[in-house]
Design an enzyme around this catalytic site. Structure first.
Site, mmCIF file in Angstrom:
data_model
loop_
_atom_site.group_PDB
_atom_site.id
_atom_site.type_symbol
_atom_site.label_atom_id
_atom_site.label_comp_id
_atom_site.label_asym_id
_atom_site.label_seq_id
_atom_site.Cartn_x
_atom_site.Cartn_y
_atom_site.Cartn_z
ATOM 1 N N GLY A 14 34.901 44.351 40.117
ATOM 2 C CA GLY A 14 35.911 43.223 40.364
ATOM 3 C C GLY A 14 35.718 42.008 40.924
ATOM 4 C CB ALA A 15 32.335 40.730 41.485
ATOM 5 C CB SER A 16 36.047 38.017 37.692
ATOM 6 O OG SER A 16 37.211 38.535 37.930
ATOM 7 N NE ARG A 17 41.653 36.467 39.514
ATOM 8 C CZ ARG A 17 42.789 36.139 39.181
ATOM 9 N NH1 ARG A 17 43.142 34.764 39.007
ATOM 10 N NH2 ARG A 17 43.791 37.009 38.838
ATOM 11 C CG ASN A 90 36.996 43.602 45.268
ATOM 12 O OD1 ASN A 90 37.628 43.297 46.257
ATOM 13 N ND2 ASN A 90 36.912 42.727 44.332
ATOM 14 C CB SER A 147 45.652 47.899 51.259
ATOM 15 O OG SER A 147 46.398 47.015 51.567
ATOM 16 C CE1 TYR A 160 46.236 46.753 46.137
ATOM 17 C CE2 TYR A 160 47.302 46.695 48.227
ATOM 18 C CZ TYR A 160 46.286 46.197 47.604
ATOM 19 O OH TYR A 160 45.051 45.621 48.210
ATOM 20 C CB ALA A 162 50.565 55.832 47.127
ATOM 21 C CE LYS A 164 43.370 48.682 47.130
ATOM 22 N NZ LYS A 164 41.888 48.623 46.834
#
Length: 255
Positions: A14-17, A90, A147, A160, A162, A164
């Site tokens: 997930g490194a696009s942004r 990520n 998180s 989200y 749960a 994390k």
């Protein structure tokens, strides 16, 4: 099993942004080579790739919610870099779905999507990367992005929070099982941090309320979170394996 301080081979999902881009940049600035993963935002991922210091970086695309594609992503990253020393999990989804406002059909779909991407993809990539580290016999690092919401609750984003929390637990289980192979596993638990995805929320009254959650009166930058990730992946952080590192500006204190 000595992990080098620089020149490592790093896969960032997930490194696009956003945070993923900041993490990729932090490793590249440290002299590491990075596999930049993206799900659907290829153009943005290429901008990440172009922003990285040094050379030898690679771009890998694919849907991590599909175990077969996850296997291809890990293979392409390892082939492109010549192996894997560090994995940063990520990639994640975070959709608003308060129970009282969400139909059951939407609720079920959103939960399945969160589990598939946030938890199962993290578990699958961890297996794929750790197996390569074990076979290489040189140790390694896995850092998961968790998180603050795993601890304080996320009423508008319960799936989200749960998933994390499950990511934190997964990381601690793997920290114990992978330590004999010289592989350290840890998680960061960020609070609110500024990226283009949430810029609209930081404007106006909502932004003031969000900044007031921390006694510093601000939110984190993605670079601050990325610095914590890079340290947890360093040779010096081996004895912090199993930790869940709070990076939230004292906005939520656990006991």
């Amino acid at each position: 099993m000595n992990l080098p301080a620089t020149g490592r081979r790093v896969l960032v999902s997930g490194a696009s942004r956003g945070l993923g881009r900041a993490v990729a940049q932090a490793f590249a600035a440290n002299g590491d080579r990075v596999a930049v993963h993206y799900g659907s935002r290829e153009d943005e991922a290429r901008r990440t790739l172009d922003s990285l210091a040094g050379d030898g970086h690679v771009l890998v695309g694919g849907d991590l919610s599909d175990p077969a594609q996850a296997e291809l992503i890990a293979s392409r990253a390892a082939d492109g870099l010549g192996g894997l020393d560090v994995l940063v999990n990520n990639a994640a989804v975070n959709e608003r779905h308060p129970l009282a406002e969400t139909s059951y059909e939407q609720w079920a779909e959103i939960w399945q999507r969160h589990v598939a991407v946030n938890l199962l993809a993290t578990a699958n990539l961890s297996h794929l990367a750790a197996r390569r580290m074990i076979d290489a016999g040189t140790g390694g690092r896995i850092v998961n992005i968790g998180s603050r919401g795993a601890f304080r609750g996320e009423p508008d984003h319960p799936a989200y929070g749960a998933t994390k929390a499950a990511v934190h637990a997964l990381g601690q289980s793997l920290a114990v099982s992978l330590a004999p192979y010289g592989i350290g596993v840890a998680s960061v638990a960020p609070g609110f941090f500024d990226t283009e995805r949430v810029a609209h929320r930081l404007a106006g009254a909502e932004g003031e309320a969000i900044r007031a959650q921390s006694p510093f009166g601000r939110v984190a930058t993605a670079d601050e979170v990325a610095a914590a990730v890079r340290w947890l992946a360093s040779p010096e952080a081996e004895w912090s394996s199993g930790t869940v590192l709070d990076v939230n500006g004292a906005s939520y204190l656990r006991t």
